[in-house]
Design a protein around this motif. Structure first.
Motif, PDB file in Angstrom:
ATOM      1  N   HIS A   1       0.869  -1.176   0.000  1.00  0.00           N
ATOM      2  CA  HIS A   1       0.000   0.000   0.000  1.00  0.00           C
ATOM      3  C   HIS A   1       0.902   1.220   0.000  1.00  0.00           C
ATOM      4  O   HIS A   1       1.812   1.327   0.812  1.00  0.00           O
ATOM      5  CB  HIS A   1      -0.901   0.003   1.234  1.00  0.00           C
ATOM      6  CG  HIS A   1      -1.843  -1.148   1.247  1.00  0.00           C
ATOM      7  ND1 HIS A   1      -2.923  -1.224   0.408  1.00  0.00           N
ATOM      8  CD2 HIS A   1      -1.842  -2.293   1.965  1.00  0.00           C
ATOM      9  CE1 HIS A   1      -3.563  -2.352   0.619  1.00  0.00           C
ATOM     10  NE2 HIS A   1      -2.925  -3.027   1.554  1.00  0.00           N
TER      11      HIS A   1
ATOM     12  N   HIS B   1      -9.362   0.987 -10.360  1.00  0.00           N
ATOM     13  CA  HIS B   1      -8.661  -0.075  -9.629  1.00  0.00           C
ATOM     14  C   HIS B   1      -7.328  -0.402 -10.312  1.00  0.00           C
ATOM     15  O   HIS B   1      -6.296  -0.519  -9.644  1.00  0.00           O
ATOM     16  CB  HIS B   1      -9.555  -1.320  -9.552  1.00  0.00           C
ATOM     17  CG  HIS B   1      -8.910  -2.471  -8.861  1.00  0.00           C
ATOM     18  ND1 HIS B   1      -8.848  -2.560  -7.489  1.00  0.00           N
ATOM     19  CD2 HIS B   1      -8.278  -3.569  -9.350  1.00  0.00           C
ATOM     20  CE1 HIS B   1      -8.213  -3.676  -7.164  1.00  0.00           C
ATOM     21  NE2 HIS B   1      -7.854  -4.307  -8.272  1.00  0.00           N
TER      22      HIS B   1
ATOM     23  N   ALA C   1      -4.876   2.423  -9.705  1.00  0.00           N
ATOM     24  CA  ALA C   1      -4.333   2.379  -8.347  1.00  0.00           C
ATOM     25  C   ALA C   1      -3.232   1.329  -8.242  1.00  0.00           C
ATOM     26  O   ALA C   1      -2.194   1.570  -7.623  1.00  0.00           O
ATOM     27  CB  ALA C   1      -5.447   2.082  -7.334  1.00  0.00           C
TER      28      ALA C   1
ATOM     29  N   VAL D   1      -2.269   6.866  -6.188  1.00  0.00           N
ATOM     30  CA  VAL D   1      -2.951   5.738  -5.541  1.00  0.00           C
ATOM     31  C   VAL D   1      -4.162   6.236  -4.762  1.00  0.00           C
ATOM     32  O   VAL D   1      -5.262   5.689  -4.892  1.00  0.00           O
ATOM     33  CB  VAL D   1      -1.996   4.963  -4.604  1.00  0.00           C
ATOM     34  CG1 VAL D   1      -2.758   3.914  -3.808  1.00  0.00           C
ATOM     35  CG2 VAL D   1      -0.869   4.316  -5.393  1.00  0.00           C
TER      36      VAL D   1
ATOM     37  N   ALA E   1      -6.922   7.429  -7.133  1.00  0.00           N
ATOM     38  CA  ALA E   1      -7.536   6.317  -7.864  1.00  0.00           C
ATOM     39  C   ALA E   1      -8.397   5.458  -6.940  1.00  0.00           C
ATOM     40  O   ALA E   1      -9.491   5.030  -7.325  1.00  0.00           O
ATOM     41  CB  ALA E   1      -6.452   5.475  -8.539  1.00  0.00           C
ATOM     42  N   ARG E   2      -7.920   5.224  -5.717  1.00  0.00           N
ATOM     43  CA  ARG E   2      -8.719   4.428  -4.779  1.00  0.00           C
ATOM     44  C   ARG E   2      -9.997   5.162  -4.380  1.00  0.00           C
ATOM     45  O   ARG E   2     -11.056   4.538  -4.217  1.00  0.00           O
ATOM     46  CB  ARG E   2      -7.896   4.076  -3.551  1.00  0.00           C
ATOM     47  CG  ARG E   2      -6.870   2.996  -3.860  1.00  0.00           C
ATOM     48  CD  ARG E   2      -6.114   2.567  -2.636  1.00  0.00           C
ATOM     49  NE  ARG E   2      -5.162   1.518  -2.975  1.00  0.00           N
ATOM     50  CZ  ARG E   2      -4.075   1.236  -2.287  1.00  0.00           C
ATOM     51  NH1 ARG E   2      -3.803   1.912  -1.180  1.00  0.00           N
ATOM     52  NH2 ARG E   2      -3.265   0.275  -2.659  1.00  0.00           N
TER      53      ARG E   2
ATOM     54  N   GLU F   1     -12.283   4.747  -7.285  1.00  0.00           N
ATOM     55  CA  GLU F   1     -12.778   3.376  -7.314  1.00  0.00           C
ATOM     56  C   GLU F   1     -13.936   3.200  -6.327  1.00  0.00           C
ATOM     57  O   GLU F   1     -14.958   2.594  -6.654  1.00  0.00           O
ATOM     58  CB  GLU F   1     -11.644   2.411  -6.973  1.00  0.00           C
ATOM     59  CG  GLU F   1     -12.054   0.956  -6.958  1.00  0.00           C
ATOM     60  CD  GLU F   1     -10.945   0.020  -6.538  1.00  0.00           C
ATOM     61  OE1 GLU F   1     -11.189  -1.201  -6.544  1.00  0.00           O
ATOM     62  OE2 GLU F   1      -9.833   0.483  -6.181  1.00  0.00           O
TER      63      GLU F   1
ATOM     64  N   VAL G   1      -7.506  11.925 -11.522  1.00  0.00           N
ATOM     65  CA  VAL G   1      -6.700  10.697 -11.606  1.00  0.00           C
ATOM     66  C   VAL G   1      -5.932  10.672 -12.923  1.00  0.00           C
ATOM     67  O   VAL G   1      -4.740  10.341 -12.950  1.00  0.00           O
ATOM     68  CB  VAL G   1      -7.573   9.434 -11.452  1.00  0.00           C
ATOM     69  CG1 VAL G   1      -6.744   8.169 -11.675  1.00  0.00           C
ATOM     70  CG2 VAL G   1      -8.238   9.399 -10.074  1.00  0.00           C
TER      71      VAL G   1
END
Length: 135
Positions: free
Chosen positions: A14, A71, A74, A86, A89-90, A93, A111
């Protein structure tokens, strides 16, 4: 999808919010292999603009495809510790199937812009890895 296949078996942690310049950690993820990292960078540089284009194309009309593409974005960004990409994008998502259209479009654009910055950073770092192009 090509990049996802190449990443099989590579640990993708992560990303932290400010880890964008942690190239040592990125290199560690590929077992210290500079040629492998160069190849992954090349693939990500090809994939990032395609992901950005898809995000822009589907944001207003296909929330489920937007979620899937966010997804993938990310995952690509996480490989390179690109924390802001990240996080954005998360967030997209998570909101893709519930957010109003205007919000989806605005988030998708953010993004996409971040993916462009990631591609630029990858290009700059790629040059420092090796003078030889990877097949």
């Amino acid at each position: 999808a090509v990049l996802e296949g190449a990443l099989a078996g590579v640990a993708v942690p992560h990303a932290h919010a400010h880890a964008d310049d942690d190239w040592d950690a990125v290199l560690d993820r590929v077992g210290g292999s500079r040629p492998l990292l160069a190849r992954l960078i090349d693939m990500a540089r090809e994939e990032a603009p395609m992901l950005a284009a898809t995000l822009r194309e589907v944001a207003a009309k296909d929330p489920e495809e937007l979620r899937r593409t966010a997804h993938r974005a990310a995952g690509t960004a996480a490989m390179f510790s690109a924390g802001s990409a990240v996080a954005l994008a998360r967030a997209l998502e998570g909101a893709a199937t519930t957010a109003p259209e205007a919000e989806r479009v605005a988030q998708a654009e953010r993004v996409a812009e971040e993916l462009g910055r990631l591609a630029d950073a990858l290009a700059a770092h790629r040059a420092s890895l090796t003078d030889e192009p990877c097949a």
